[in-house]
Design an enzyme around this catalytic site. Sequence first.
Site, PDB file in Angstrom:
ATOM      1  N   PRO A  89      43.887  39.411  53.561  1.00 43.06           N
ATOM      2  CA  PRO A  89      43.443  38.522  52.479  1.00 43.06           C
ATOM      3  C   PRO A  89      42.607  37.354  53.005  1.00 43.06           C
ATOM      4  O   PRO A  89      41.888  36.711  52.237  1.00 43.06           O
ATOM      5  CB  PRO A  89      44.742  38.010  51.845  1.00 43.06           C
ATOM      6  CG  PRO A  89      45.857  38.772  52.459  1.00 43.06           C
ATOM      7  CD  PRO A  89      45.354  39.515  53.654  1.00 43.06           C
ATOM      8  N   GLU A 116      53.543  40.373  56.346  1.00 42.60           N
ATOM      9  CA  GLU A 116      52.796  39.111  56.312  1.00 42.60           C
ATOM     10  C   GLU A 116      51.562  39.121  57.215  1.00 42.60           C
ATOM     11  O   GLU A 116      50.765  38.196  57.192  1.00 42.60           O
ATOM     12  CB  GLU A 116      53.704  37.942  56.696  1.00 42.60           C
ATOM     13  CG  GLU A 116      54.742  37.622  55.630  1.00 42.60           C
ATOM     14  CD  GLU A 116      54.120  37.403  54.245  1.00 42.60           C
ATOM     15  OE1 GLU A 116      53.337  36.458  54.106  1.00 42.60           O
ATOM     16  OE2 GLU A 116      54.420  38.189  53.331  1.00 42.60           O
ATOM     17  N   ARG A 154      30.047  57.761  49.953  1.00 40.45           N
ATOM     18  CA  ARG A 154      29.106  58.129  48.902  1.00 40.45           C
ATOM     19  C   ARG A 154      27.659  57.787  49.254  1.00 40.45           C
ATOM     20  O   ARG A 154      26.738  58.251  48.593  1.00 40.45           O
ATOM     21  CB  ARG A 154      29.507  57.537  47.559  1.00 40.45           C
ATOM     22  CG  ARG A 154      29.469  56.038  47.512  1.00 40.45           C
ATOM     23  CD  ARG A 154      29.948  55.517  46.164  1.00 40.45           C
ATOM     24  NE  ARG A 154      28.992  55.762  45.084  1.00 40.45           N
ATOM     25  CZ  ARG A 154      27.830  55.115  44.946  1.00 40.45           C
ATOM     26  NH1 ARG A 154      27.473  54.191  45.805  1.00 40.45           N
ATOM     27  NH2 ARG A 154      27.029  55.398  43.939  1.00 40.45           N
ATOM     28  N   ASP A 168      21.805  52.363  41.760  1.00 36.67           N
ATOM     29  CA  ASP A 168      23.089  51.685  41.575  1.00 36.67           C
ATOM     30  C   ASP A 168      22.906  50.217  41.239  1.00 36.67           C
ATOM     31  O   ASP A 168      22.047  49.556  41.795  1.00 36.67           O
ATOM     32  CB  ASP A 168      23.913  51.715  42.878  1.00 36.67           C
ATOM     33  CG  ASP A 168      24.512  53.070  43.141  1.00 36.67           C
ATOM     34  OD1 ASP A 168      24.348  53.961  42.299  1.00 36.67           O
ATOM     35  OD2 ASP A 168      25.146  53.228  44.194  1.00 36.67           O
TER      36      ASP A 168
HETATM   37  C1  9D3 Z   1      52.405  34.499  51.865  1.00 42.05           C
HETATM   38  C2  9D3 Z   1      50.953  34.564  51.892  1.00 42.05           C
HETATM   39  N1  9D3 Z   1      50.404  35.893  51.533  1.00 42.05           N
HETATM   40  C3  9D3 Z   1      48.929  35.750  51.301  1.00 42.05           C
HETATM   41  C4  9D3 Z   1      48.650  35.570  49.850  1.00 42.05           C
HETATM   42  C5  9D3 Z   1      50.615  36.777  52.667  1.00 42.05           C
HETATM   43  C6  9D3 Z   1      50.150  38.154  52.498  1.00 42.05           C
HETATM   44  C7  9D3 Z   1      50.166  38.804  51.283  1.00 42.05           C
HETATM   45  C8  9D3 Z   1      49.766  40.133  51.184  1.00 42.05           C
HETATM   46  C9  9D3 Z   1      49.713  38.838  53.606  1.00 42.05           C
HETATM   47  C10 9D3 Z   1      49.308  40.157  53.503  1.00 42.05           C
HETATM   48  C11 9D3 Z   1      49.348  40.796  52.299  1.00 42.05           C
HETATM   49  C12 9D3 Z   1      48.938  42.213  52.219  1.00 42.05           C
HETATM   50  N2  9D3 Z   1      47.527  42.320  51.832  1.00 42.05           N
HETATM   51  C13 9D3 Z   1      46.636  42.872  52.623  1.00 42.05           C
HETATM   52  O1  9D3 Z   1      46.985  43.341  53.687  1.00 42.05           O
HETATM   53  C14 9D3 Z   1      45.245  42.881  52.232  1.00 42.05           C
HETATM   54  C15 9D3 Z   1      44.588  42.363  51.071  1.00 42.05           C
HETATM   55  C16 9D3 Z   1      45.064  41.667  49.918  1.00 42.05           C
HETATM   56  O2  9D3 Z   1      46.252  41.435  49.712  1.00 42.05           O
HETATM   57  N3  9D3 Z   1      44.144  41.282  48.982  1.00 42.05           N
HETATM   58  C17 9D3 Z   1      42.814  41.528  49.104  1.00 42.05           C
HETATM   59  N4  9D3 Z   1      42.325  42.148  50.170  1.00 42.05           N
HETATM   60  C18 9D3 Z   1      43.212  42.545  51.132  1.00 42.05           C
HETATM   61  S1  9D3 Z   1      42.768  43.331  52.539  1.00 42.05           S
HETATM   62  C19 9D3 Z   1      44.330  43.438  53.088  1.00 42.05           C
END
Ligand code: 9D3
Length: 248
Positions: A89, A116, A154, A168
């Site tokens: 994220p 996490e 694609r 696109d």
């Molecule tokens: C407690 C803080 N969290 C962040 C909002 C920690 C957290 C949440 C969810 C850490 C990792 C995740 C899992 N998400 C992913 O691995 C992830 C992800 C996402 O949650 N949203 C958008 N893109 C991605 S790419 C990988």
Amino acid sequence: MRFDIVTLFPELFAAHLEHGVTRRAFAGGAVQVQLWPLREHATDTYRRVDDRPFGGGPGMVLLAEPLERALSAVRAQRGEEAPVVHFTPAGRRLDQAAVREFARGPGAILLCGRYEGMDQRVIDRHVTHEISLGDYVLSGGELPALVLLDAVARLQEGVLPAPSHEQDSFSDGLLEGPAYSRPELLPDGRGVPEVLLSGHHARISQWRREQALALTARRRPDLIEAARTEGRLSPADEAFLSRLARGL
Ligand code: 9D3
């Protein structure tokens, strides 16, 4: 090109790789995919791949050692050149420009996080790209990895029926207007815009361009601004947009 995917959940990938447009890319050999189940690289007798974070706090962290071992196994097969992508994220949001760059390159090694996150030392040593899908919380990097694979597959030669990605949205940078098909008239009386049935190709093209401009101006004014900056709007486009802005 080749994608190596390090994941705790290799089963999540099967259905997608076996269907549709992406199956053509994978079956045709344009895109090779190899899955690397992280659990097979655990070092202890319990096959642990995660543990609590030093310093305390919620959740679990993917352990450095299984990740390092998995990466060594991947690199023994494909060498050093490949980009290493960490889905998180905290990454840069994926866009079509990044997808095009991956589509032109040798593929990548994709690291799918869970919990996490992963031990920062793995990221520091190996990762070249950190990518997010956007501002919402998922449960891991597997779906983001599939999104990247789908978007890249694609674009491979011979995967799409026509050169349709030239048209696109996000290729020409505008959203696409509405589409209609049979029947011409639905039982409840709703028809289709007359111009589409006219056979008048120049008028149809102009109508579609205006629909795209109107939709984009309403939903994604940022894309209009980008198109303007990059010189992708014609004088006719600008004239239409200014009539639109004046409510005509
Ligand atoms: C407690 C803080 N969290 C962040 C909002 C920690 C957290 C949440 C969810 C850490 C990792 C995740 C899992 N998400 C992913 O691995 C992830 C992800 C996402 O949650 N949203 C958008 N893109 C991605 S790419 C990988």
